[in-house]
Design an enzyme around this catalytic site. Structure first.
Site, PDB file in Angstrom:
ATOM      1  N   HIS A   1       4.748   4.071  12.770  1.00 26.22           N
ATOM      2  CA  HIS A   1       4.906   4.070  11.313  1.00 26.22           C
ATOM      3  C   HIS A   1       5.881   5.193  10.958  1.00 26.22           C
ATOM      4  O   HIS A   1       5.558   6.368  11.100  1.00 26.22           O
ATOM      5  CB  HIS A   1       3.516   4.318  10.702  1.00 26.22           C
ATOM      6  CG  HIS A   1       3.468   4.480   9.221  1.00 26.22           C
ATOM      7  ND1 HIS A   1       2.920   3.528   8.378  1.00 26.22           N
ATOM      8  CD2 HIS A   1       3.860   5.490   8.400  1.00 26.22           C
ATOM      9  CE1 HIS A   1       2.983   3.953   7.123  1.00 26.22           C
ATOM     10  NE2 HIS A   1       3.544   5.144   7.101  1.00 26.22           N
TER      11      HIS A   1
ATOM     12  N   HIS B   1       8.877   6.935   8.282  1.00 26.38           N
ATOM     13  CA  HIS B   1       9.515   7.050   6.965  1.00 26.38           C
ATOM     14  C   HIS B   1      10.980   7.413   7.177  1.00 26.38           C
ATOM     15  O   HIS B   1      11.339   8.059   8.153  1.00 26.38           O
ATOM     16  CB  HIS B   1       8.806   8.106   6.114  1.00 26.38           C
ATOM     17  CG  HIS B   1       7.496   7.617   5.579  1.00 26.38           C
ATOM     18  ND1 HIS B   1       7.337   7.141   4.295  1.00 26.38           N
ATOM     19  CD2 HIS B   1       6.300   7.472   6.176  1.00 26.38           C
ATOM     20  CE1 HIS B   1       6.094   6.750   4.125  1.00 26.38           C
ATOM     21  NE2 HIS B   1       5.431   6.935   5.250  1.00 26.38           N
TER      22      HIS B   1
ATOM     23  N   CYS C   1       4.685   9.139   0.030  1.00 25.62           N
ATOM     24  CA  CYS C   1       3.315   9.640   0.039  1.00 25.62           C
ATOM     25  C   CYS C   1       3.205  10.688  -1.062  1.00 25.62           C
ATOM     26  O   CYS C   1       3.930  11.678  -1.040  1.00 25.62           O
ATOM     27  CB  CYS C   1       2.979  10.252   1.387  1.00 25.62           C
ATOM     28  SG  CYS C   1       1.424  11.133   1.372  1.00 25.62           S
TER      29      CYS C   1
ATOM     30  N   ASN D   1       9.201   4.164   3.370  1.00 23.75           N
ATOM     31  CA  ASN D   1       9.030   3.716   4.746  1.00 23.75           C
ATOM     32  C   ASN D   1      10.349   3.140   5.250  1.00 23.75           C
ATOM     33  O   ASN D   1      11.253   2.838   4.474  1.00 23.75           O
ATOM     34  CB  ASN D   1       7.989   2.592   4.798  1.00 23.75           C
ATOM     35  CG  ASN D   1       6.627   3.061   4.373  1.00 23.75           C
ATOM     36  OD1 ASN D   1       6.301   3.034   3.198  1.00 23.75           O
ATOM     37  ND2 ASN D   1       5.829   3.498   5.311  1.00 23.75           N
TER      38      ASN D   1
ATOM     39  N   ARG E   1       0.839  -1.202   0.000  1.00 22.98           N
ATOM     40  CA  ARG E   1       0.000   0.000   0.000  1.00 22.98           C
ATOM     41  C   ARG E   1       0.879   1.259   0.000  1.00 22.98           C
ATOM     42  O   ARG E   1       1.052   1.908  -1.022  1.00 22.98           O
ATOM     43  CB  ARG E   1      -0.951  -0.038   1.210  1.00 22.98           C
ATOM     44  CG  ARG E   1      -2.185   0.846   1.079  1.00 22.98           C
ATOM     45  CD  ARG E   1      -1.912   2.310   1.241  1.00 22.98           C
ATOM     46  NE  ARG E   1      -1.322   2.618   2.547  1.00 22.98           N
ATOM     47  CZ  ARG E   1      -0.817   3.795   2.862  1.00 22.98           C
ATOM     48  NH1 ARG E   1      -0.849   4.787   1.993  1.00 22.98           N
ATOM     49  NH2 ARG E   1      -0.257   3.988   4.044  1.00 22.98           N
ATOM     50  N   ASP E   2       1.473   1.592   1.128  1.00 23.52           N
ATOM     51  CA  ASP E   2       2.249   2.837   1.228  1.00 23.52           C
ATOM     52  C   ASP E   2       3.396   2.820   0.222  1.00 23.52           C
ATOM     53  O   ASP E   2       3.742   3.848  -0.373  1.00 23.52           O
ATOM     54  CB  ASP E   2       2.800   2.980   2.655  1.00 23.52           C
ATOM     55  CG  ASP E   2       3.001   4.429   3.078  1.00 23.52           C
ATOM     56  OD1 ASP E   2       2.856   5.329   2.220  1.00 23.52           O
ATOM     57  OD2 ASP E   2       3.307   4.675   4.252  1.00 23.52           O
TER      58      ASP E   2
END
Ligand code: ZN
Length: 297
Positions: free
Chosen positions: A203, A205, A236, A245, A10-11
């Site tokens: 979470h 990055h 993002c 990430n 996803r990310d």
């Protein structure tokens, strides 16, 4: 035991120029499961016009192996996202808002208060439908437009999400602004505010190279669930200059070296990351991809 939540599908993929087919995404996820990952943020129920990389969420979910020991999560940012998610058998809803008005306005055209008001019944209905719901609080460690986000604001959103029925929370450093001292302070403040029974994840990055340092600070502050993406994929599209990430196999390697169990198989993860690098067609950021596994391990 440390739980890795793999967010690469996803990310990660959301910010890659290479569009993968639903089948390739499902292959990626199957390989991750084979490498020992049991919690995967597999899709996003976001408007396909905004994020075309995620348009095939329903198809991807339909192609995934059905296993009782694996949990698949999908990102939900709005009521329409919830309605799509409830048509699928996704296990966990990751309901997201940021905690900065400027960032949220640019991202989803709502203030934080408006987003929380819209997401409260989304969380309630998700729970009533039998899904686990994790509240994800973005920009919790700073906003690229506003700077520091007051801890009181982050805590207030957390409180509203928990009242609505969230089963866990994740604090997200959306654009890579966190540092280890701040992680220690915010995690400490959350333990004080919500008690040690709160299931809290982090979470990060790696935008400014502090991803693993922040993970370690979170671990030392008592957190046992961390998001990461294979090879360090991701970013993002709404955040200026965001990079990937924290890299899954780099994080697993760190925990392995510390004799901490993540339930994963590092050589297999590394093979999966190398496979991913070939698919994406550019060198990925992960350090283990470059250095390999140390011989004594
Ligand atoms: Zn992220």
């Amino acid at each position: 035991m440390i739980e890795v939540c793999e967010v690469g599908p996803r990310d990660g993929l959301q910010n890659e120029a290479t569009l993968l087919s639903a089948q390739t995404k499902a292959d990626m996820i199957a390989r991750l499961i084979d490498s020992g990952i049991r919690y995967i943020e597999a899709v996003s129920f976001v408007n396909p016009r905004v994020v075309p990389q995620m348009a095939d969420a329903e198809v991807v979910l339909s192609l995934l192996p059905k296993r009782k020991d694996v949990r698949y999560a999908g990102l939900v940012l709005s009521r329409s996202g919830l309605e799509r998610a409830l048509q699928t058998d996704v296990d966990v809803l990751h309901v997201v808002t940021t905690t900065s008005d400027t960032f949220n306005q640019r991202n989803v055209k709502r203030t934080v208060e408006q987003a929380v008001a819209e997401l409260t019944p989304v969380i309630q209905e998700g729970r009533q439908s039998g899904k686990d719901v994790v509240g994800v609080l973005g920009t919790a460690f700073g906003c690229p437009f506003e700077g520091d986000v007051p801890l009181a604001t982050v805590t207030r959103v957390a409180e509203r999400f928990l009242q609505a029925g969230c089963t866990a929370l994740t604090l997200a450093d959306t654009t890579g602004m966190a540092n280890p001292l701040q992680v220690q302070q915010i995690v400490g403040a959350f333990s004080t505010a919500f008690g040690s029974s709160l299931s809290l994840g982090l979470h990060f990055h790696n935008t400014r190279g502090l991803g693993l340092a922040n993970v370690l600070a979170g671990y030392q502050a008592g957190v046992r669930r961390f998001d990461a993406s294979l090879g360090g994929l991701g970013g993002c599209p709404f955040a200026p200059k965001a990079v990937g990430n924290v890299c899954t196999e780099d994080m697993v390697n760190m925990f392995c070296g510390m004799n901490l169990d993540t339930g994963t198989n590092l050589p297999k993860l590394l093979e999966t990351a190398a496979w991913m690098e070939r698919i994406i067609g550019r060198p990925l950021d992960g350090m283990m991809l470059k250095a390999g596994i140390q011989k004594n391990r």
